[in-house]
Design a protein around this motif. Structure first.
Motif, short mmCIF file in Angstrom:
data_model
loop_
_atom_site.label_atom_id
_atom_site.label_comp_id
_atom_site.label_asym_id
_atom_site.label_seq_id
_atom_site.Cartn_x
_atom_site.Cartn_y
_atom_site.Cartn_z
N ASP A 56 0.82 -1.21 0.00
CA ASP A 56 0.00 0.00 0.00
C ASP A 56 0.86 1.27 0.00
O ASP A 56 0.50 2.27 -0.64
N VAL A 57 1.99 1.23 0.68
CA VAL A 57 2.86 2.41 0.67
C VAL A 57 3.52 2.59 -0.69
O VAL A 57 3.61 3.70 -1.21
N ALA A 58 3.95 1.47 -1.30
CA ALA A 58 4.56 1.56 -2.63
C ALA A 58 3.56 2.13 -3.63
O ALA A 58 3.90 2.97 -4.48
N TYR A 100 1.04 9.43 3.55
CA TYR A 100 2.34 8.74 3.62
C TYR A 100 2.99 8.98 4.99
O TYR A 100 3.47 8.04 5.64
N PHE A 101 3.00 10.22 5.44
CA PHE A 101 3.61 10.51 6.74
C PHE A 101 2.87 9.81 7.87
O PHE A 101 3.48 9.33 8.84
N ALA A 102 1.55 9.71 7.74
CA ALA A 102 0.76 9.02 8.78
C ALA A 102 1.09 7.54 8.81
O ALA A 102 1.22 6.93 9.89
N LEU A 103 1.22 6.91 7.64
CA LEU A 103 1.59 5.49 7.59
C LEU A 103 2.98 5.26 8.16
O LEU A 103 3.24 4.27 8.83
N TRP A 104 3.87 6.19 7.87
CA TRP A 104 5.24 6.06 8.42
C TRP A 104 5.20 6.05 9.94
O TRP A 104 5.79 5.19 10.59
N THR A 105 4.49 7.03 10.51
CA THR A 105 4.41 7.13 11.98
C THR A 105 3.73 5.90 12.57
O THR A 105 4.16 5.37 13.61
N GLU A 106 2.70 5.42 11.90
CA GLU A 106 1.92 4.28 12.39
C GLU A 106 2.75 3.01 12.42
O GLU A 106 2.63 2.19 13.34
N ARG A 107 3.62 2.79 11.44
CA ARG A 107 4.29 1.50 11.28
C ARG A 107 5.73 1.48 11.77
O ARG A 107 6.34 0.42 11.84
N TYR A 108 6.27 2.65 12.07
CA TYR A 108 7.70 2.72 12.39
C TYR A 108 8.08 1.82 13.56
O TYR A 108 9.00 1.01 13.46
N ASP A 109 7.38 1.96 14.70
CA ASP A 109 7.77 1.21 15.89
C ASP A 109 7.66 -0.30 15.68
O ASP A 109 8.54 -1.06 16.14
N GLU A 110 6.60 -0.73 15.01
CA GLU A 110 6.41 -2.19 14.81
C GLU A 110 7.53 -2.76 13.93
O GLU A 110 8.09 -3.82 14.23
N ILE A 111 7.89 -2.05 12.86
CA ILE A 111 8.97 -2.52 11.99
C ILE A 111 10.30 -2.42 12.71
O ILE A 111 11.16 -3.30 12.57
N ARG A 112 10.44 -1.42 13.52
CA ARG A 112 11.69 -1.27 14.30
C ARG A 112 11.91 -2.46 15.21
O ARG A 112 13.03 -2.94 15.37
N ARG A 113 10.85 -2.99 15.79
CA ARG A 113 10.98 -4.11 16.73
C ARG A 113 11.44 -5.40 16.05
O ARG A 113 12.04 -6.25 16.69
N GLN A 368 8.56 5.38 -10.82
CA GLN A 368 7.46 4.62 -10.24
C GLN A 368 7.85 3.14 -10.10
O GLN A 368 7.54 2.50 -9.09
N ASN A 369 8.51 2.61 -11.11
CA ASN A 369 8.89 1.20 -11.07
C ASN A 369 9.90 0.88 -9.98
O ASN A 369 10.04 -0.26 -9.57
N THR A 370 10.59 1.91 -9.51
CA THR A 370 11.51 1.71 -8.39
C THR A 370 10.77 1.31 -7.12
O THR A 370 11.31 0.61 -6.26
N PHE A 371 9.52 1.75 -7.01
CA PHE A 371 8.75 1.51 -5.80
C PHE A 371 7.67 0.46 -6.05
O PHE A 371 6.52 0.61 -5.63
N VAL A 372 8.05 -0.63 -6.71
CA VAL A 372 7.18 -1.78 -6.88
C VAL A 372 7.65 -2.85 -5.91
O VAL A 372 8.83 -3.17 -5.88
#
Length: 900
Positions: A56-58, A100-113, A368-372
């Motif tokens: 979804d982010v890509a 995009y910024f909201a998704l980053w904030t939402e997922r950062y800690d979980e991916i960090r762990r 765009q293809n870079t973010f597939v």
């Protein structure tokens, strides 16, 4: 000028490795059980890649890129920003970015762990922190312009001085006054901004932000159209002020007053704009939004245009015409060349105008293809690093960017980048026989050179084409060597490659090093994004027909010596003319499996060394079982026929001097050794010297070394009847100097032969450096000297103060301890020389960096360096503004007159 690489090379060399590609690399390395530790920068890059690769982010990023394309199309059609359609596109872009910024904030800690590695956290040393603050200060556009003005005035002053125009000259006085005013403004900026810059750097370190975060923020600021124009206006105002001052019309000159007023207004506007936009730009960088910023599209356009088959030769021709025109003076020939330049430029611009729309659409799709999200079976698309000129203008023409160049007044930030414990390297190549045919199923081993020695790092087998490939093998970063533990070295890695195949001798690839500060490899990823190391290395292995060396080891009576050891230490190939060639350095035959490159004699004294190759000369070392540390050296060749006399064939030969190469069967005579009991005493008071390193070398090749015990004693062994040379190297931080013993003749006998060495006593120089006000120890400080009276060049030695102080600096306790050759009757004044950067181990008084530190006192009182008498000095270092022009050649100051 070479337009094909101008803007392209400039931006390509200054851009960081794209985070999404680098993060994928980090992810791959993180799965390696041998490398479970990451720097905070690595962790941040990995998290960024993980977030941007989620479907979804890509997809969201691709929508943002498409929106940028729509905005460009609308503006190209002549629509203004105020029109509803254009405003709708801008609003949609803002909404997408907010999501995009909201998704980053939402997922950062979980991916960090779920990061697959332990994070290394290490506070920077004081000098490292100071260097980062100074680098951040100087990267500011306004400071950079001010520095350039100071550099220009310095050049004027130097030119006037070289013309013999002294301080009374009006032009010289005006230049000196301008330099004083510019430096005062520079120092005021530093003092005003220091606290905030320090806060920002410490915050970045705490958050694990990328080292180049602030530089990227500055780049974002400069790329913004409105802010970029503001920077241009400020720099133009600065130039106007400098030019008005150079005119020397006095302070009441109306033109100068108007220029200074406009300069102050624009500076105030600039600082307000920076404060307003800083947080926004910082968020863009930390969340990776700069990876899909509009300028990335422009970068791809410039690259694709320059790579077109008809454009590249056109740009080469333009560059050649520029160079030719520069060589021709005024006249008909020059006019012809200028017309040709105009024709080529018109053709270039016509091609750019014609192709830009199509190139832009292509660049949008590529980005765009870079973010597939990557398919499990397919590699990810990679970013194309390129040069950009924004908008529809063709890339400006200019000289190719040279990565070695350092702008006057700028620091070298790579000197202070964090040094990781390991670097992931890729080493590949092919195994081939003497006819260049591939060798399949050969065993290939990659060895890492560590501070403790050489160790196997990975093993693989060649494929049907003889190829091998080590990917992501982590090799330790070295900053010192085992031989020179007290001498710092630039961070680097070293490795070796060997190969084994049935019916073939052991093959070696040449030993290689990868050094941190090689700017030629700037665009290569060295494993953690910090070291400028060459990441891909090709080492082919050439195998030859297997051979062996065999023979006997006997004593002086011809009796066999069971249990003696013989091993290969190095080798060189023998060419068709019987000369040694293809020398290979720093090999480690002792790391090979038992039976290869070494052997031990049996009851009959016989030995056989396997793993060798036909038509090679080998350097061998032999030891007796009762004295395993006394080594006898000889050479042997895997050729048929009688012994051979070999001569060095090149300066780089590993075999020094002429030597005899023995052939199989080899009879090696190793006589019974005479013990030598060495006693090392201080030359002045006769006390034993513990920890002295004694090196013994006999005339015909025997050698041994070791350290004295607490009583100053050590037992060595030497063959009788030979001249023996001994050197006693003192322990570190002692009052002694290296001592060279006169040659001795070792007589036959079984009882130990006593030998006394009187260790020379030097002059101890102990210099303490502390921070002003706090008394905190200051490490990494160089000191230098001036002498009263002329120097006696004939009496200088390796222990002279001018030699020793080049490789000595204060330790963690803020203390420099050096022992130098005494200089009775001479008096020295010592002074602060500069700060040692992490990758330097040599002090150059003509180009030292102070990083804004000043010392008190400016120089010491005169002191005499006497043997056995420690000289203790103390300096307090105060931190001030960094030198705006540190690369200006220093003028040698005359030695002070002797004190009355």
């Amino acid at each position: 000028m070479k337009a094909s690489r101008s803007a392209i090379a400039l931006v390509a060399s200054t851009l960081a490795v794209p985070a999404i590609v680098f993060a994928a690399y980090c992810q791959e390395q993180g799965k390696n059980p041998a490398s479970p530790r990451w720097s905070p920068e690595q962790l941040h890059a990995w998290i960024q890649g993980e977030i941007q690769r989620t479907p979804d982010v890509a997809a969201l990023i691709r929508d943002v890129i498409a929106t940028d394309g729509e905005y460009y199309d609308a503006r190209s059609a002549g629509r203004a920003d105020a029109e509803p359609a254009v405003k709708a596109i801008a609003t949609r872009k803002d909404q997408l970015m907010a999501k995009y910024f909201a998704l980053w904030t939402e997922r950062y800690d979980e991916i960090r762990r779920r990061a697959p590695a332990e994070v290394i956290t290490k506070a920077p040393r004081d000098l490292e922190l100071e260097a980062r603050i100074q680098s951040l200060f100087k990267v500011d556009s306004i400071v950079s312009a001010l520095v350039q003005s100071i550099v220009a005035v310095d050049q004027d002053i130097d030119r006037l001085a070289n013309e013999g125009r002294g301080h009374a000259d009006a032009a010289f006085k005006a230049a000196a006054e301008l330099k004083s005013d510019l430096t005062a403004k520079y120092n005021t900026l530093w003092n005003k901004r220091y606290t905030e810059l320090r806060r920002r750097v410490l915050a970045n370190i705490k958050e694990g932000a990328p080292d180049d975060l602030e530089g990227k923020i500055t780049s974002e600021f400069q790329r913004d159209p409105a802010l970029g124009r503001l920077i241009w206006d400020v720099q133009a105002a600065d130039r106007d002020v400098v030019e008005a001052r150079r005119a020397a019309r006095g302070r009441l000159d109306p033109a100068l007053a108007a220029a200074e007023k406009r300069q102050d207004e624009l500076w105030t506007k600039y600082h307000a704009a920076w404060s307003e936009h800083y947080d926004e730009f910082r968020r863009r960088i930390l969340t990776g939004a700069d990876e899909f910023a509009p300028w990335r599209i422009d970068a791809r356009i410039g690259q694709d245009f320059a790579n077109a088959p008809d454009v590249a030769p056109l740009m080469e021709e333009m560059s050649a015409t520029d160079l030719e025109t520069a060589k021709v003076q005024d006249g008909p020939a020059r006019k012809v060349l200028e017309r040709r330049k105009a024709e080529l430029s018109a053709k270039y611009n016509a091609l750019w105008t014609e192709r830009y729309p199509g190139l832009r659409k292509q660049a949008v799709v590529e980005l765009q293809n870079t973010f597939v999200p990557p398919h499990p079976q397919q590699p990810e698309a990679k970013h194309a690093l390129a040069a950009p000129e924004r908008g529809r203008q063709a890339p400006k023409l200019g000289r190719a960017f040279t990565k070695m160049a350092i702008a006057p007044g700028s620091p070298e930030p790579y000197l202070f980048t964090p040094i990781p414990e390991t670097i992931a390297a890729r080493v590949s190549g092919a195994a081939r026989d003497e006819r260049s045919e591939p060798i399949a199923k050969a065993k290939v081993t990659l060895y890492a050179v560590t501070r403790e020695g050489v160790k196997p790092a990975a093993t693989t087998t060649t494929d049907a084409e003889g190829g091998y490939d080590f990917r992501g093998v982590r090799l330790p970063v070295l900053t010192s060597s085992k031989l020179l533990p007290n001498q710092a070295m630039p961070p680097h890695i070293r490795f070796l490659v060997s190969g084994e195949a049935p019916g073939k001798g052991v093959a070696w690839g040449r030993g290689l090093s990868m050094w941190q500060f090689n700017p030629e490899n700037l665009d290569e990823d060295g494993g953690q994004g910090h070291l400028f190391l060459q990441s891909n290395v090709t080492l082919d292995l050439k195998f030859g027909k297997a051979a062996a060396l065999h023979g006997r080891i006997v004593d002086e009576r011809g009796e066999p010596i069971p249990g003696a050891k013989v091993r290969v230490v190095n080798h060189a190939e023998i060419d068709a003319d019987g000369r040694e060639a293809g020398n290979i350095d720093n090999l480690e035959w002792n790391v090979l499996p038992d039976g290869l490159g070494r052997s031990q004699t049996g009851a009959d004294g016989g030995f056989r060394i396997e793993g060798l190759t036909e038509r090679f000369c080998y350097s061998l070392v032999v030891t007796r079982p009762e004295s395993a540390h006394t080594e006898f050296s000889l050479f042997a060749a895997t050729v048929d026929g009688p012994d051979q006399d070999h001569k060095p064939t090149s300066v780089g030969s590993i075999f020094l001097g002429g030597h005899q190469a023995r052939t199989s069967p080899v009879t090696i005579t190793v006589p019974k050794l005479r013990p030598i009991d060495v006693l090392v005493l201080a030359d002045d008071d006769g006390k034993p010297v513990a920890g002295a390193h004694i090196q013994m070398r006999a005339e015909l090749g025997a050698s041994e070394s070791g350290d004295t015990d607490d009583a100053g004693k050590i037992r060595l062994h030497s063959p009788p009847g030979e001249h023996v040379y001994l050197t006693s190297n003192p322990p570190a931080r002692s009052r002694y100097l290296p001592t060279y013993q006169d040659p001795i003749d070792v007589k036959p006998g079984e009882t130990p032969s006593p030998l006394e060495i009187r260790q020379k006593v030097g002059a101890e120089l102990i210099i303490e450096a502390v921070e002003t006000g706090t008394g905190k120890p200051m490490p990494d400080v160089f000191f230098w000297w001036t002498a009263e009276g002329p120097l006696d060049e004939k009496s200088r030695s390796a222990e002279d103060v001018s030699t020793v102080l080049r490789t000595a600096w204060t330790d963690e306790k803020g203390e420099l301890h050096a022992t130098v050759a005494p200089a009775l009757g001479r008096r020295y004044r010592f002074h602060f020389g500069g700060m040692r950067e992490p990758v330097t181990s040599w002090f150059d008084p003509g180009s030292a960096r102070t990083y804004g530190y000043e010392a008190s006192p400016a120089q010491s009182e005169p002191v005499e360096l006497a043997p056995g008498k420690p000289t203790r000095l103390r300096f307090e270092l105060r931190k001030g503004p960094p030198d705006p022009n540190p690369y200006r050649p220093r003028v040698r100051q005359p030695a002070p007159k002797p004190a009355p």
